[in-house]
Design an enzyme around this catalytic site. Structure first.
Site, PDB file in Angstrom:
ATOM      1  N   CYS A  82       0.819  -1.211   0.000  1.00 14.62           N
ATOM      2  CA  CYS A  82       0.000   0.000   0.000  1.00 14.62           C
ATOM      3  C   CYS A  82       0.854   1.262   0.000  1.00 14.62           C
ATOM      4  O   CYS A  82       1.783   1.391   0.801  1.00 14.62           O
ATOM      5  CB  CYS A  82      -0.901  -0.007   1.237  1.00 14.62           C
ATOM      6  SG  CYS A  82      -1.889   1.476   1.378  1.00 14.62           S
ATOM      7  N   CYS A 134     -10.121 -12.634  21.303  1.00 15.88           N
ATOM      8  CA  CYS A 134      -9.667 -11.532  20.446  1.00 15.88           C
ATOM      9  C   CYS A 134      -8.668 -10.650  21.185  1.00 15.88           C
ATOM     10  O   CYS A 134      -8.310  -9.577  20.715  1.00 15.88           O
ATOM     11  CB  CYS A 134     -10.851 -10.703  19.940  1.00 15.88           C
ATOM     12  SG  CYS A 134     -11.805  -9.937  21.250  1.00 15.88           S
TER      13      CYS A 134
END
Length: 443
Positions: free
Chosen positions: A76, A400
């Site tokens: 990117c 998580c």
């Protein structure tokens, strides 16, 4: 108070010894830890200090003198400025290896536990994987245009992005178009964010609007939706104010093919960001839990039934428990949609974070053979004693946040005589420092 020591102007040469949990290089200068943005473990670099703290300093790489063999060119163009990713300069295999190492270190340090078996890390596609995201929107008068994207690294400003490599291409390749769309609205300064939600196919974009769009604005938005195939919804107030534009409503679903289950969801429901990895995760959780046709299974923090319904295809009975009423209603509708009757699968609403005095949990008065839990970041400490008392022989814990998993693992092992039989990292969020993992406990 002593005067704050000025930052040195000259870059310092340093050896990077490891990576921190947020993906920065770690070195020591005169005995003090320095966290270095853009550096990788094993590299020799020149560092410019950017901030002094009492216990550590912060810096950024100005030159790489000896690069890590795991260093790659970020895909990117915005990497380094945009805060959406932290690890694009590290090869994907090394990223998940680092996460597995962090998981091992945190389990040992916080929980004083290590698994009997390390699971092979779960990985899926590294690019274009995000199907849920919240993008910032800002009209910048100086630039005379709107920006749409993630926040800049270490700032509240919206990064100036042309495209995003981790968002699903349906949105990731359209950030400029989205910015131009909002720039053409009369309320361009009153659109606060765009929330993306996608299942297997259609994409919903929820525009958080602080003022009502004009009729011309609405016509603009509808034309954009029709041209791109994206479905536009507006959110003028709280979550219950979300409404599709006329003709833009769509049913969102995702399939779990191995269990022959399809789940429907609303655009702002919690669903996993990475659909491909979610499928692998559900399949692995089922194989480790290994429910038999006579087993009674408990699924806490069950959401829409992501694990509950696949479990119900195999076990005698499954009870899913969730705190949010809307999710419970949709989980029940999903059970019906998949032909699973109420004899086999039930859903209850209960606040699993209730204070001790208010924990009148119906599930805690029943007995179960197996359990699966998928709590938020704060973990599951509140339910562990009641969970152990249900008599389960095996537990799969989806996490998580490694810190709370480690704390909870320590509690299960030390207080309830469980063994941590297996654990491993899952690459739910490639190129970020976010770490999801799975752990298996047995009596």
């Amino acid at each position: 108070m002593g005067k704050k020591k000025a930052l040195p102007q000259e870059p310092i040469e340093a050896e990077i010894t490891s990576l921190s949990h947020d993906g920065r290089g770690v070195t020591h200068v005169e005995g003090k830890a320095v966290f270095v943005v853009g550096a990788l473990s094993g590299e020799r670099v020149r560092v410019r200090l950017t901030r002094r703290q009492r216990r550590y300093d912060e810096g950024e790489v100005v030159e790489i003198l000896a690069a890590s063999p795991d260093r790659v060119v970020p895909r990117c163009a915005h990497f380094g400025r945009c805060g959406g990713c932290a690890l694009q300069h590290l090869a994907p295999a090394a990223q998940i290896g680092m996460k597995q190492d962090i998981l091992a270190e945190v389990l040992q340090r916080i929980g004083q536990v290590q698994p009997d078996t390390w699971l092979e890390p779960l990985v899926a596609e590294h690019w274009g994987y995000r199907r849920k995201a919240r993008l910032g929107v800002r009209y910048v008068a100086k630039k005379g245009r709107v920006l749409v994207g993630f926040r800049e690294r270490g700032s509240s400003f919206v990064a100036d992005l042309q495209r995003c490599e981790v968002l699903h291409p349906a949105v990731g390749e359209r950030l400029t178009e989205l910015a131009e769309l909002i720039g053409a609205l009369s309320i361009r300064e009153r659109v606060a964010q765009i929330e993306m939600a996608q299942g297997d196919d259609p994409v919903v974009l929820i525009l958080r609007v602080l003022d009502a769009p004009s009729p011309e604005d609405l016509a603009h938005l509808q034309a954009f939706g029709e041209r791109t195939g994206l479905h536009l919804y507006l959110q003028p107030g709280g979550l219950d104010s979300v409404q599709p534009l006329p003709g833009q409503q769509v049913d969102l679903t995702f399939r779990l093919p191995a269990s022959d289950v399809t789940l429907a969801f609303e655009p702002n429901d919690f669903t996993q960001v990475n659909l491909e990895l979610n499928r692998l995760m559900v399949d692995r959780a089922l194989s480790w839990l290994n429910p038999q046709p006579q087993d009674r299974v408990l699924d806490l923090f069950c959401g829409l039934g992501n694990f509950t319904l696949p479990l119900a295809r195999r076990a005698a009975t499954v009870l899913g428990v969730e705190g949010e009423a809307g999710l419970v209603a949709r989980a029940r509708a999903n059970a019906e949609r998949n032909g699973l009757d109420a004899e086999r699968v039930r859903f209850d609403q209960a606040n699993l974070y209730a204070d001790e005095a208010e924990r009148n949990w119906a599930w805690a008065r029943q007995s179960f053979d197996l359990a699966l839990i998928d709590p938020p970041r704060s973990g599951a400490l509140q339910v562990l004693d009641a969970l152990a008392a249900t008599g389960i022989r095996r537990l799969v814990y989806i996490s998580c946040y490694p810190g709370t998993l480690a704390r909870d693992a320590g509690h299960l092992v030390a207080q309830h005589g469980f063994r941590l039989t297996a654990a491993g990292a899952m690459d739910m969020f490639p190129h970020t420092a976010h770490l999801e993992s799975m752990a298996v406990f047995e009596r």
